[in-house]
Design a protein around this motif. Structure first.
Motif, PDB file in Angstrom:
ATOM      1  N   GLU A  47      -7.502  -0.198 -15.353  1.00  0.00           N
ATOM      2  CA  GLU A  47      -8.091   1.130 -15.148  1.00  0.00           C
ATOM      3  C   GLU A  47      -7.257   1.942 -14.154  1.00  0.00           C
ATOM      4  OE1 GLU A  47     -11.890   3.271 -12.994  1.00  0.00           O
ATOM      5  OE2 GLU A  47     -12.091   1.162 -13.554  1.00  0.00           O
ATOM      6  N   ILE A  48      -6.863   1.320 -13.058  1.00  0.00           N
ATOM      7  CA  ILE A  48      -6.056   2.013 -12.047  1.00  0.00           C
ATOM      8  C   ILE A  48      -4.731   2.466 -12.645  1.00  0.00           C
ATOM      9  CG2 ILE A  48      -4.723   1.659  -9.924  1.00  0.00           C
ATOM     10  CD1 ILE A  48      -7.094  -0.127  -8.947  1.00  0.00           C
TER      11      ILE A  48
ATOM     12  N   ILE B 224      -6.750   4.602  -6.383  1.00  0.00           N
ATOM     13  CA  ILE B 224      -6.971   3.194  -6.016  1.00  0.00           C
ATOM     14  C   ILE B 224      -8.188   3.063  -5.123  1.00  0.00           C
ATOM     15  CG2 ILE B 224      -5.999   1.251  -4.716  1.00  0.00           C
ATOM     16  CD1 ILE B 224      -3.184   2.369  -5.641  1.00  0.00           C
TER      17      ILE B 224
ATOM     18  N   SER C 219     -10.725   4.860  -4.850  1.00  0.00           N
ATOM     19  CA  SER C 219     -12.001   5.223  -5.477  1.00  0.00           C
ATOM     20  C   SER C 219     -12.674   4.039  -6.176  1.00  0.00           C
ATOM     21  CB  SER C 219     -11.799   6.373  -6.469  1.00  0.00           C
ATOM     22  OG  SER C 219     -11.144   5.924  -7.653  1.00  0.00           O
ATOM     23  N   CYS C 220     -11.963   2.947  -6.347  1.00  0.00           N
ATOM     24  CA  CYS C 220     -12.521   1.770  -7.029  1.00  0.00           C
ATOM     25  C   CYS C 220     -13.254   0.888  -6.028  1.00  0.00           C
ATOM     26  CB  CYS C 220     -11.405   0.973  -7.701  1.00  0.00           C
ATOM     27  SG  CYS C 220     -10.541   1.884  -8.983  1.00  0.00           S
TER      28      CYS C 220
ATOM     29  N   ILE D 280      -7.855  -6.428  -4.755  1.00  0.00           N
ATOM     30  CA  ILE D 280      -8.985  -6.290  -5.680  1.00  0.00           C
ATOM     31  C   ILE D 280      -9.762  -7.604  -5.655  1.00  0.00           C
ATOM     32  CG2 ILE D 280      -9.724  -5.944  -8.078  1.00  0.00           C
ATOM     33  CD1 ILE D 280      -7.015  -4.594  -8.616  1.00  0.00           C
TER      34      ILE D 280
ATOM     35  N   ASN E  49      -6.077  -0.803   0.952  1.00  0.00           N
ATOM     36  CA  ASN E  49      -5.084  -0.012   0.245  1.00  0.00           C
ATOM     37  C   ASN E  49      -4.154   0.540   1.312  1.00  0.00           C
ATOM     38  OD1 ASN E  49      -3.644   1.651  -1.474  1.00  0.00           O
ATOM     39  ND2 ASN E  49      -5.315   3.066  -1.855  1.00  0.00           N
TER      40      ASN E  49
ATOM     41  N   ARG F 177      -5.355   5.372 -15.173  1.00  0.00           N
ATOM     42  CA  ARG F 177      -5.695   6.634 -14.500  1.00  0.00           C
ATOM     43  C   ARG F 177      -4.499   7.216 -13.748  1.00  0.00           C
ATOM     44  NH1 ARG F 177     -10.681   5.598 -10.834  1.00  0.00           N
ATOM     45  NH2 ARG F 177     -10.211   7.733 -10.224  1.00  0.00           N
TER      46      ARG F 177
ATOM     47  N   VAL G 114     -10.021  -3.884 -13.726  1.00  0.00           N
ATOM     48  CA  VAL G 114      -9.857  -2.901 -12.646  1.00  0.00           C
ATOM     49  C   VAL G 114      -8.396  -2.474 -12.544  1.00  0.00           C
ATOM     50  CG1 VAL G 114     -10.027  -2.520 -10.147  1.00  0.00           C
ATOM     51  CG2 VAL G 114     -11.857  -3.723 -11.357  1.00  0.00           C
TER      52      VAL G 114
ATOM     53  N   GLU H 253     -14.047  -2.110  -6.152  1.00  0.00           N
ATOM     54  CA  GLU H 253     -13.508  -3.471  -6.098  1.00  0.00           C
ATOM     55  C   GLU H 253     -12.306  -3.590  -5.169  1.00  0.00           C
ATOM     56  OE1 GLU H 253     -15.349  -2.630 -10.116  1.00  0.00           O
ATOM     57  OE2 GLU H 253     -13.850  -1.633  -8.874  1.00  0.00           O
ATOM     58  N   VAL H 254     -11.765  -2.455  -4.721  1.00  0.00           N
ATOM     59  CA  VAL H 254     -10.603  -2.430  -3.831  1.00  0.00           C
ATOM     60  C   VAL H 254     -11.089  -2.444  -2.386  1.00  0.00           C
ATOM     61  CG1 VAL H 254      -8.612  -1.080  -3.055  1.00  0.00           C
ATOM     62  CG2 VAL H 254      -9.119  -1.271  -5.500  1.00  0.00           C
TER      63      VAL H 254
END
Length: 165
Positions: A127-128, A91, A93-94, A113, A100, A131, A124, A96-97
């Motif tokens: 994707e989270i 999480i 690593s994005c 986000i 957390n 992954r 996004v 847009e976040v």
């Protein structure tokens, strides 16, 4: 060992740091002058407050809509406890976040986000989840409908002094 905190000057510093910082080459000096102390004392006191855990950090508050980010959401995820750190890393690593954090709850990871639009948010989040191997049914997507408040400030008064342990 404990050190006395906060004294009236510490409280004045905490109040000043919640205001807009002066856009000058030496903002700590400008604030120190307003408080009647030296820049060195200002920095020493801020370092002591940071060391005591009173100040966690100093950062800007950005208005995301002015940066073209018109959609935002808060997501709560149910994750297996043994995978919490791994999934938190995914999480975080994005780009847009922005936040957390862990909660002691069935939905143990919560994050925000921000994106250009709802499609960006969903991309996004998808994707989270992919992954992390988390099914969509284990996610609560709580989109921002209306911003109510962003500017929270605390008023510190000298009578609230105590010791740091």
């Amino acid at each position: 060992m404990s050190s006395p905190l906060p004294d009236p000057t510490d409280l004045a510093i905490l109040n000043a740091l919640q205001d807009d910082l002066p856009l000058v080459s030496r903002p700590w000096n400008a604030i120190a002058e307003q408080l009647g102390i030296t820049e060195t004392e200002m920095i020493d006191r801020m370092n002591r407050l940071m060391g005591a855990g009173i100040i966690r950090g100093i950062s800007p508050v950005l208005e995301s809509r002015h940066l073209g980010l018109h959609a935002a959401t808060l997501v709560a995820l149910h994750v297996p406890e043994e995978r919490r750190e791994e999934i938190a890393d995914i999480i975080s690593s994005c780009p847009e976040v922005s936040h957390n954090f862990q909660r002691d709850h069935y939905y143990s990871l919560w994050f925000t986000i921000a994106a250009k639009d709802d499609a960006g948010i969903h991309a996004v989040l998808e994707e989270i989840l992919t992954r992390a191997g988390i099914p969509p049914s284990d996610a609560l997507d709580l989109p921002t409908v209306k911003k109510i408040k962003i500017d929270v400030r605390f008023s510190f008064v000298p009578s609230q002094t105590r010791e740091i342990t």
